[in-house]
Design a protein around this motif. Structure first.
Motif, mmCIF file in Angstrom:
data_model
loop_
_atom_site.group_PDB
_atom_site.id
_atom_site.type_symbol
_atom_site.label_atom_id
_atom_site.label_comp_id
_atom_site.label_asym_id
_atom_site.label_seq_id
_atom_site.Cartn_x
_atom_site.Cartn_y
_atom_site.Cartn_z
ATOM 1 N N LYS A 51 0.963 -1.166 -0.095
ATOM 2 C CA LYS A 51 0.206 0.056 0.047
ATOM 3 C C LYS A 51 0.806 1.248 -0.073
ATOM 4 O O LYS A 51 1.998 1.271 0.807
ATOM 5 C CB LYS A 51 -0.777 -0.041 1.347
ATOM 6 C CG LYS A 51 -1.739 -1.133 1.670
ATOM 7 C CD LYS A 51 -3.145 -1.088 0.922
ATOM 8 C CE LYS A 51 -3.875 -2.340 1.068
ATOM 9 N NZ LYS A 51 -4.579 -2.627 0.075
ATOM 10 N N TYR A 69 -5.915 1.365 -7.418
ATOM 11 C CA TYR A 69 -5.942 0.295 -7.929
ATOM 12 C C TYR A 69 -6.647 -0.137 -9.114
ATOM 13 O O TYR A 69 -7.271 0.635 -9.719
ATOM 14 C CB TYR A 69 -6.990 -0.577 -6.955
ATOM 15 C CG TYR A 69 -6.551 -0.515 -5.431
ATOM 16 C CD1 TYR A 69 -6.004 -1.433 -4.955
ATOM 17 C CD2 TYR A 69 -6.989 0.649 -4.673
ATOM 18 C CE1 TYR A 69 -5.339 -1.679 -3.623
ATOM 19 C CE2 TYR A 69 -6.617 0.512 -3.622
ATOM 20 C CZ TYR A 69 -6.031 -0.513 -2.924
ATOM 21 O OH TYR A 69 -5.522 -0.375 -1.465
ATOM 22 N N ASN A 73 -10.473 1.385 -5.161
ATOM 23 C CA ASN A 73 -10.110 0.268 -4.312
ATOM 24 C C ASN A 73 -10.228 -1.043 -5.358
ATOM 25 O O ASN A 73 -10.791 -1.043 -6.484
ATOM 26 C CB ASN A 73 -11.186 0.026 -3.025
ATOM 27 C CG ASN A 73 -12.752 -0.146 -3.739
ATOM 28 O OD1 ASN A 73 -13.157 -1.033 -4.317
ATOM 29 N ND2 ASN A 73 -13.371 0.832 -3.652
ATOM 30 N N TRP A 104 -12.898 -6.739 0.519
ATOM 31 C CA TRP A 104 -11.987 -5.532 0.079
ATOM 32 C C TRP A 104 -12.142 -4.514 0.981
ATOM 33 O O TRP A 104 -11.212 -3.649 1.191
ATOM 34 C CB TRP A 104 -12.670 -5.407 -1.315
ATOM 35 C CG TRP A 104 -12.255 -6.404 -2.350
ATOM 36 C CD1 TRP A 104 -13.232 -7.057 -2.848
ATOM 37 C CD2 TRP A 104 -11.119 -6.966 -2.621
ATOM 38 N NE1 TRP A 104 -12.441 -8.061 -3.779
ATOM 39 C CE2 TRP A 104 -11.332 -8.042 -3.489
ATOM 40 C CE3 TRP A 104 -9.782 -6.448 -2.455
ATOM 41 C CZ2 TRP A 104 -10.351 -8.740 -4.219
ATOM 42 C CZ3 TRP A 104 -8.705 -7.162 -3.147
ATOM 43 C CH2 TRP A 104 -8.902 -8.136 -3.838
ATOM 44 N N ASP A 115 -8.546 -3.038 1.627
ATOM 45 C CA ASP A 115 -8.397 -1.682 1.081
ATOM 46 C C ASP A 115 -8.714 -0.507 1.867
ATOM 47 O O ASP A 115 -8.248 0.321 1.659
ATOM 48 C CB ASP A 115 -8.870 -1.712 -0.320
ATOM 49 C CG ASP A 115 -8.395 -2.911 -1.184
ATOM 50 O OD1 ASP A 115 -7.382 -3.392 -0.985
ATOM 51 O OD2 ASP A 115 -9.022 -2.952 -2.514
ATOM 52 N N ILE A 116 -10.055 -0.480 2.524
ATOM 53 C CA ILE A 116 -10.408 0.414 3.285
ATOM 54 C C ILE A 116 -9.814 0.409 4.545
ATOM 55 O O ILE A 116 -9.408 1.576 5.129
ATOM 56 C CB ILE A 116 -11.819 0.420 3.141
ATOM 57 C CG1 ILE A 116 -12.595 0.092 1.884
ATOM 58 C CG2 ILE A 116 -12.698 1.676 3.706
ATOM 59 C CD1 ILE A 116 -12.112 1.168 0.696
#
Ligand code: FES
Ligand code: FES
Lengths: 730, 152
Positions: free
Chosen positions: A216, A222, A274, B23, B27-28
């Motif tokens: 990250k 993404y 995302n 996700w 990702d969050i």
């Protein structure tokens, strides 16, 4: 000249990723490889392997190879630690970035240990010798009164001093002559040949290990890419309206096709905040493609074509004795045709790379087996120079050959450059299965003659398969000599032996997959040899040992010799471990296979049952002779894993193409073995003082033929094509 | 706004309620121990415990996880910790990528069954693919954990 130097006081330690300070030894390993020795390597000292001892006693090794489950990050430092008498728990490993200064970093061909064993031992012995000299200077005693033990130098008087406390003196010493170094007696090894836990084990189980997909960076986007279903097709036009409506999708861009072996396939990329949005956006794209030539690729039809090509004369690549005469004089002729489908790697972690292009500079984080070729490709694409490109290697969630092709790294670089932000390209599982570099599809025809006594007098092997070379040079229509492998170097004592190659153009990208060409050759040769035993009315084990024949060296000019005695030995031990002659429960049978690849010798005997028409494998007895063993546990784990890999391809492995598009897409139609299907695996490693040889791959090719040979004993049917699901056996 | 309770901590996030839990977690929220392997509920790499039951987080929308307690590989649970120790002891991981999912599946098993048979282990673990083929060691590590628990 010395291959190792003391570089503690040189300026460039930062550039290799080590903090300055401490005793730093650098070694040039390239002269140890089995490639040709380049004179410039002997003149210029280009170190590519580094070890640093700090004054707190910690020892750091910069590992040049990628970790992908093969334990390299554990086994390499253990060699140094052992020879140095260091405490294993004080050793840590740093991952090197992709750079030619580390020498060949390709983690494939099962060769990491093979190349690096000697240099690692030398480094260890050298460091120890310098520490002993340092202690003798400090104490004003002769060096022969000092010895090393578990991170300390001891004096005969009983006093001792820690390695770390000697760093300041050792730093100032010149490295001793390498010929003066003494090495440990292998029986005194503390780590080499023993069970060592992976240095990453704890991170793995705590979920802390960082794989490519876990990278990250602030403001990172993404990226998911829709590629043409047909290999090398291009984008004609696209409609992005629907995709842009998906929350999180920010932009849609076109990715150009880069026409290089490891270049991007090209397609349409969804840039999102995302991964999920990127994946959804990709599904919502409407794209028109120029499908181009490969749209006519239908794998069923293609199999018929290449099968025809092995049923007629091909290019002769070996012709020993007089095969025609052998066939004419035979009392029995046996012929069989083998067909194996394409396979795909399916590493648990899909191909993923993160790139950040800033001006002419670029930094990449990727799970790659080949950081150097990734770097070369990036330099080429950005038209920049090597010093501007850094490739950081993350842990790999499996590779199996897929991650030695850095096409996905280039995709990330292109995306980052086009959007002006860090970009992480993530392949969906469907992308991985539909747009890979496939293990070759193959047809093979074998014909043999037996004389009255049941001895094999002639052996013809014809094969047609699209070559890996076709990925590098367009228009290649025949397998290369490197892909003749065991077909040419057949370890059987047969007077008349001929090998031919048939035509097989490629219609998808062909690439290396764990054990590569040994899968088709190992399968055909082992199944056919079993068939001959049956035709000769002999026990398959006894017949096979006789077929290998007297002890001899094959390929005598090769640097690492192929010794048939070692081949017979692994088979004999496997038979003993399995108790080949014992009575098995009703409906159970043994099958055997033995194969030499990556300089290692492997035999497997499998116990299979056929109950209600379904196959079950109960036990696998595998024996490997891979020379000196560095980390026993890694070898065992690799053999266990290879057996599972072999089982997956035997049961389920099949990739097919229809109108140029790959038909499989996820684990429901490209199945992988599951825990309830996993047999018990019993591994024995032959004790050896020979050069270390490959471990990651050679366990695979024996599994499928051993199973097929066992099934024959149970139902009298021989299966010449895989997978077994096609025969309704699983 | 959706509130997720992960490993005992509350996270308020502003994303589509349809987003799969996987996700959102990765990702969050930024917990990357839970892995993507297939996105279709086929491989188990993404397993988490949702109110103590193992689920494939790649096919559960966050709306369905609201108000429930989520445990990921980074979280704490007695059985998870014991299993992690056995995993390290027997050197189970090869590439390691599938192992968080395997450990979560094994934790769910031991939470419900103190003494699973071989078949029960298979049944609990069948949804988790390991491409490296560490199944034999996974079975051993589960059995070892069971034995250690019995002894103590
Ligand atoms: S990623 Fe969820 S089951 Fe595979
Ligand atoms: S350890 Fe690699 S997929 Fe399981």
């Amino acid at each position: 000249m010395n291959t190792i130097k003391n570089i503690s006081r040189r300026g460039f330690v930062k550039s290799i990723g080590l903090a300055s300070g401490g005793l730093i030894l650098a070694c040039n390993t390239s002269i140890f490889s089995d490639k040709e020795i380049k004179p410039e390597n002997l003149i210029n000292f280009n170190p590519n392997l580094f070890v640093q001892l700090n004054s707190d006693g910690s020892l750091t090794l910069v590992a040049s190879r990628s970790e992908m489950g093969n334990g390299v990050r554990t086994s390499l430092p253990s060699i140094i630690a052992d020879e140095m008498d260091a405490d294993w728990t004080r050793v840590s490993v740093k991952q090197g970035t992709g750079d030619s200064k580390y020498g060949d970093q390709n983690t494939d061909g099962s060769r990491s240990i093979r190349y690096l064993f000697d240099p690692m031992r030398k480094m260890g012995a050298m460091a120890k010798s310098m520490l002993i000299t340092a202690a003798s200077q400090k104490w004003q005693v002769p060096t022969n009164e000092c010895s090393a033990e578990n991170h300390f130098i001891l004096h005969s008087s009983g006093k001792k001093i820690g390695f770390g406390d000697l760093v300041e003196i050792a730093k100032t010493l010149k490295t001793p002559d390498e010929n003066s170094l003494t090495f440990k007696d292998p029986k005194d090894y503390k780590y080499i040949g023993k069970h060592l836990r992976s240095v990453d084990a704890e991170d793995y189980v705590l979920g802390k290990a960082t794989f490519g997909i876990d990278k990250k960076i602030p403001n990172m986007k993404y990226v998911a890419i829709e590629r043409c279903p047909v290999t090398f097709g291009t984008v004609k036009s696209f409609d992005k309206t629907e995709a842009l409506k998906i929350p999180g999708v920010e932009k849609i861009i076109e990715i150009p096709r880069i026409e290089r072996p490891f270049g991007a396939l090209g397609g349409v990329a969804v840039i999102a905040s995302n991964t999920w949005a990127a994946f959804k956006g990709k599904e919502a794209l409407k794209i028109e493609w120029n499908l181009k030539d490969n749209q006519n690729y239908n794998s069923d039809k293609y199999m018929n074509e290449i099968t025809k090509n092995v049923h007629k004369n091909g290019k002769v690549i070996k012709d020993k004795g007089n095969i025609n005469k052998a066939f004419k004089d035979a009392s029995k002729i046996i012929e069989s045709t083998f067909q194996l489908p394409h396979l795909i790697h399916a590493p648990m972690e899909v191909p993923t790379a993160t790139a950040w292009v800033q001006g002419d500079k670029c930094e990449v984080w990727a799970s790659t087996q080949t950081p150097q070729s990734a770097r070369k490709e990036v330099v080429e694409y950005l038209k920049t120079t090597e010093d501007k490109v850094t490739i950081n290697v993350t842990l790999l969630g499996g590779g199996f050959g897929r991650k030695s092709k850095p096409d996905y790294v280039i995709e990330a670089v292109i995306a980052s450059k086009l959007i002006g932000a860090p970009a992480q390209v993530v392949w969906t599982r469907e992308d991985e299965i539909k747009h890979g570099y496939y293990h070759t599809v193959s047809a093979q025809y074998l014909k043999a003659s037996l004389n009255k006594k049941g001895k094999v007098t002639g052996w013809l092997h014809r094969f047609a398969l699209p070559s890996i070379s076709s990925t590098f040079v367009s228009g290649v229509e025949y397998a290369s000599s490197g892909e003749s492998g065991a077909a040419t170097n057949l370890p059987f004592n047969i007077e008349n032996h001929k090998v031919e190659i048939g035509k097989a153009p490629a219609h998808v990208r062909i690439g290396w997959l764990r054990s590569v060409i040994n899968i088709p050759h190992g399968f055909a040769i082992n199944v056919f040899a079993d068939e001959l035993a049956y035709e000769a009315k002999k026990d398959p084990l006894e017949f096979r040992l006789n077929l290998i024949g007297e002890d001899r060296i094959l390929m005598p000019k090769a640097k690492i010799k192929f010794n048939t005695a070692r081949l017979k030995n692994v088979l004999k031990i496997a038979a003993k471990n399995a108790e080949w002659d014992k009575e098995l429960p009703n409906g159970h049978a043994f099958g055997l296979a033995v194969h030499y690849s990556f300089f290692s010798y492997v035999a497997s005997i499998v116990e299979v049952s056929l109950i209600n028409g379904k196959v079950k494998v109960h036990n696998i007895f595998t024996v490997i002779d891979c020379g000196i063993v560095v980390n026993r546990d890694t070898v065992i784990a690799q053999m266990e894993g290879a057996a599972m890999f072999g089982l997956s391809l035997t049961y389920y492995g099949k990739i097919t193409a229809k109108d140029g598009a790959i038909e499989q897409g996820n684990f429901h139609d490209y199945k992988i073995l599951r825990i309830n299907e996993a047999p018990k695996i019993h591994v024995e490693i032959v004790e050896s003082t020979e050069n270390p040889s490959g471990v990651g791959e050679p366990g695979v090719p024996v599994i499928a033929p051993a199973i097929v040979n066992a099934i024959f004993k149970l139902n009298g049917k021989r299966y010449y094509n895989l997978p077994l699901t096609d025969h309704d056996l699983v | 706004m959706i509130t997720l309770s992960i490993n005992g901590e509350k996270h308020i996030i502003d994303v589509s309620p349809e987003m799969p839990l996987l996700w959102a977690i990765r990702d969050i929220i930024g917990l990357t121990g839970t892995k993507y392997g297939c996105g279709k509920g086929l491989c188990g790499s993404c397993k988490v415990l949702l109110d103590n039951s193992p689920v494939q987080s790649c096919i559960i929308p966050i709306s369905a996880a609201q108000g429930k307690e989520i445990l990921t590989i980074e979280g704490e649970s007695k059985n998870l910790q014991l299993l992690q120790e056995s995993w390290v002891e027997l050197n189970v991981p090869q590439c390691g990528f599938c192992q968080p999912g395997q450990l979560i599946a094994a934790t769910a098993l031991l939470d419900k069954n103190e003494n699973p048979s071989d078949t029960e282990i298979d049944d609990a673990m069948i949804g988790n693919i390991c491409r490296c083929g560490t199944y034999q060691r996974i079975k051993k590590a589960i059995n070892r954990t069971v034995q250690l628990k019995k002894q103590s």
